[in-house]
Design an enzyme around this catalytic site. Structure first.
Site, mmCIF file in Angstrom:
data_model
loop_
_atom_site.group_PDB
_atom_site.id
_atom_site.type_symbol
_atom_site.label_atom_id
_atom_site.label_comp_id
_atom_site.label_asym_id
_atom_site.label_seq_id
_atom_site.Cartn_x
_atom_site.Cartn_y
_atom_site.Cartn_z
ATOM 1 N N TYR A 31 44.921 23.394 9.074
ATOM 2 C CA TYR A 31 44.546 24.580 8.637
ATOM 3 C C TYR A 31 45.568 25.411 8.251
ATOM 4 C CZ TYR A 31 40.128 23.486 11.376
ATOM 5 O OH TYR A 31 39.028 22.808 11.712
ATOM 6 N N TRP A 35 42.771 32.468 8.785
ATOM 7 C CA TRP A 35 41.453 32.243 8.903
ATOM 8 C C TRP A 35 41.040 33.568 9.501
ATOM 9 C CZ3 TRP A 35 42.784 27.843 7.083
ATOM 10 C CH2 TRP A 35 41.887 26.697 6.831
ATOM 11 N N ASP A 38 40.055 33.522 13.610
ATOM 12 C CA ASP A 38 41.136 32.794 14.068
ATOM 13 C C ASP A 38 42.304 33.934 14.334
ATOM 14 O OD1 ASP A 38 39.905 30.794 12.696
ATOM 15 O OD2 ASP A 38 41.090 29.581 13.962
ATOM 16 N N TYR A 83 45.296 21.013 2.199
ATOM 17 C CA TYR A 83 43.985 21.715 2.848
ATOM 18 C C TYR A 83 42.807 21.749 1.513
ATOM 19 C CZ TYR A 83 40.107 24.471 4.520
ATOM 20 O OH TYR A 83 38.804 24.753 4.875
ATOM 21 N N GLY A 158 31.659 29.509 11.519
ATOM 22 C CA GLY A 158 32.557 29.005 12.394
ATOM 23 C C GLY A 158 32.195 27.719 13.017
ATOM 24 N N ASP A 160 30.863 24.884 11.958
ATOM 25 C CA ASP A 160 30.645 24.222 10.877
ATOM 26 C C ASP A 160 29.402 23.178 10.811
ATOM 27 O OD1 ASP A 160 32.940 25.702 10.674
ATOM 28 O OD2 ASP A 160 34.139 24.149 9.667
ATOM 29 N N ARG A 193 35.473 14.983 13.334
ATOM 30 C CA ARG A 193 35.186 15.969 12.079
ATOM 31 C C ARG A 193 33.746 15.941 11.671
ATOM 32 N NH1 ARG A 193 38.117 20.148 11.227
ATOM 33 N NH2 ARG A 193 37.356 19.917 9.020
ATOM 34 N N TYR A 340 33.437 17.883 17.058
ATOM 35 C CA TYR A 340 33.679 19.418 16.502
ATOM 36 C C TYR A 340 32.510 20.345 17.037
ATOM 37 C CZ TYR A 340 35.550 21.994 12.335
ATOM 38 O OH TYR A 340 36.096 23.040 11.695
ATOM 39 N N TRP A 341 31.804 20.897 16.401
ATOM 40 C CA TRP A 341 30.614 21.395 17.044
ATOM 41 C C TRP A 341 29.417 21.003 17.382
ATOM 42 C CZ3 TRP A 341 31.631 26.632 18.298
ATOM 43 C CH2 TRP A 341 32.893 27.321 17.850
ATOM 44 N N GLU A 384 42.303 22.404 19.667
ATOM 45 C CA GLU A 384 41.158 23.065 19.083
ATOM 46 C C GLU A 384 40.051 23.208 19.865
ATOM 47 O OE1 GLU A 384 40.448 21.491 15.227
ATOM 48 O OE2 GLU A 384 39.265 23.145 14.559
HETATM 49 C C1 DGY Z 1 37.163 23.694 7.871
HETATM 50 O O1 DGY Z 1 38.018 23.367 6.794
HETATM 51 O O2 DGY Z 1 36.862 22.675 8.731
HETATM 52 C C2 DGY Z 1 36.925 24.939 8.104
HETATM 53 O O3 DGY Z 1 36.188 25.002 9.280
HETATM 54 C C3 DGY Z 1 36.531 25.746 7.072
HETATM 55 O O4 DGY Z 1 36.400 26.860 7.391
#
Ligand code: DGY
Length: 423
Positions: A31, A35, A38, A83, A158, A160, A193, A340-341, A384
């Protein structure tokens, strides 16, 4: 065994290393830009040792505010090909190259905290105030569904790839998305991811927005993705309370803010799902609740609308994992502890949940969450996110917001007066 003192020093070093001069990247590589939320967490970390730098972080973020009041979720200060999707895909229309969506509006709350820690910063807080009001007004104008706050892209929350989006995403056929090359999986293993299926839909929604010139009125009519979300509703409600408190102290007319608070208190209740005993997302297009208890559900206390109905879900989930709060209920079929989430623990969210629990009088739970989060970070560093089963680090490393909440909240040496009042 890494000591708390060593982690304090490491956390400060991470903030220094991720500092790009006036703003902080979440982590090197994965990243490489600023952000939104963040950065606000970074500010509370800087507040531990450099108050001027703390204010500056939020000022830099707010300088990217669009004419319509929106504050973007990514600000592209310096182009970085590592990115994707970058500014050429987003085609933001603000004063600085940026994305076209926002992120959880925690800034007003954190500005109030910075001011409590640094009363000498009042002029800086007052300069931010009208910009924050404009940002909140943007949400209340364009993203207000009966007082619940909606998102038009999962990245806005956030969270995602949390399972809350699986239903609304299944209804999207991502036609017309150009071929693309993901960069995130060059930095982090794929299993941690989002899936390709998610990315196709993320990019479909970015394209839809960019082609409209990020016209909220138009998008409100045509987008297939319009979902009311606890992260946004709870953070905006909390932030509006804090904004109104500052405004009152300064003799401002806060009647508009008070009206928003009333609307959001009612809207929060529309997210309550009795089937799961928690607040979840509500798909405005289909009318369906997601049926997922997430870590965002437990921000209700932080928003000042958490009541004892929510304790059963919290207590059940916390006994099922070694380290809480998992981003998805481990009982849910979509739970994946490393992705991730969809399961991992996020320390910065824990900091807000712990504060909310404490403010609501659930001090034992707040302290237990603080202790376990401290242990997780002391043992595993500033990743993270973390695997709820054993605390194993996952995603990006040397992460700004994890280091920041270590300094502001989890470390007994450095925690600030906001958390120390309770924990
Ligand atoms: C990402 O690129 O994974 C970010 O969370 C997008 O904001």
């Amino acid at each position: 065994m890494t000591t708390i003192d060593a982690r304090d020093a490491e956390a400060r070093q991470i903030l220094r290393t991720n500092d790009r001069g006036g703003y902080t990247v979440p982590t090197h590589g994965l990243y490489p830009y600023q952000w939104n939320w963040d950065s606000v967490f970074a500010a509370i970390g800087f507040a531990e040792h450099d108050m001027g730098r703390a204010w500056q972080e939020i000022e830099t973020l707010m300088s990217a505010q669009w004419p319509n009041g929106m504050v973007p979720h990514i600000v592209f200060h310096q182009i970085d090909p590592g990115y994707f999707p970058g500014p050429d895909v987003w085609r933001g229309v603000g004063p600085v190259p940026s994305s076209g969506i926002s992120q959880p509006p925690i800034a007003a709350t954190f500005v109030r905290w910075l001011l409590a820690l640094d009363p000498g910063g009042e002029a800086r807080a007052r300069a931010l105030y009208p910009r924050l009001v404009e940002w909140h007004r943007w949400f209340m104008t364009w993203r207000n569904e009966g007082g619940a706050i909606v998102v038009t892209h999962p990245w806005e929350t956030g969270r995602d790839n949390c399972p809350d989006w699986d239903g609304p995403f299944a209804a999207i056929e991502p036609e017309g998305v150009d071929q693309y090359y993901r960069r995130d999986t060059t930095h982090v293993v794929e299993e941690e991811r989002p899936r390709r299926w998610d990315y196709d839909r993320y990019l479909y929604l970015v394209k839809l927005g960019a082609e409209s010139g990020w016209d909220e009125a138009h998008l409100g009519r045509v987008t297939p993705f319009r979902v009311a979300d606890p992260t946004m509703t709870f953070t905006l409600l909390r932030s509006t309370r804090d904004l109104a408190a500052m405004g009152r102290d300064w003799g401002e007319d806060v009647s508009e803010l008070e009206a928003w608070i009333g609307q959001m208190e009612a809207g929060a209740e529309t997210l309550w799902n009795p089937a799961i005993g928690a607040h979840d997302t509500l798909d405005i297009r289909s009318g369906a609740h997601s049926g997922v208890v997430s870590n965002a559900s437990f921000l209700a206390w932080y928003a000042g609308v958490g009541d004892d109905r929510l304790l059963a879900a919290y207590d059940r989930i916390m006994t099922e994992v070694r380290y809480g709060v998992p981003s998805t209920d481990p009982h849910h079929p979509a739970y994946e502890p490393k992705r991730y989430w969809r399961g991992p623990v996020w320390a910065m969210l824990n900091a807000l949940v712990a504060l909310g629990l404490a403010e609501a009088g659930h001090l034992d739970r707040a302290r237990a969450l603080t202790d376990s989060s401290r242990e997780m970070m002391r043992e595993n560093g500033f990743a993270e996110y973390f695997d709820p089963r054993d605390g194993a680090p996952a995603g990006g490393r040397n992460f700004t917001w994890t280091a920041a909440v270590w300094l502001a909240w989890a470390s007994p040496n450095t925690r600030n007066a906001i958390w120390a009042a309770y924990i």
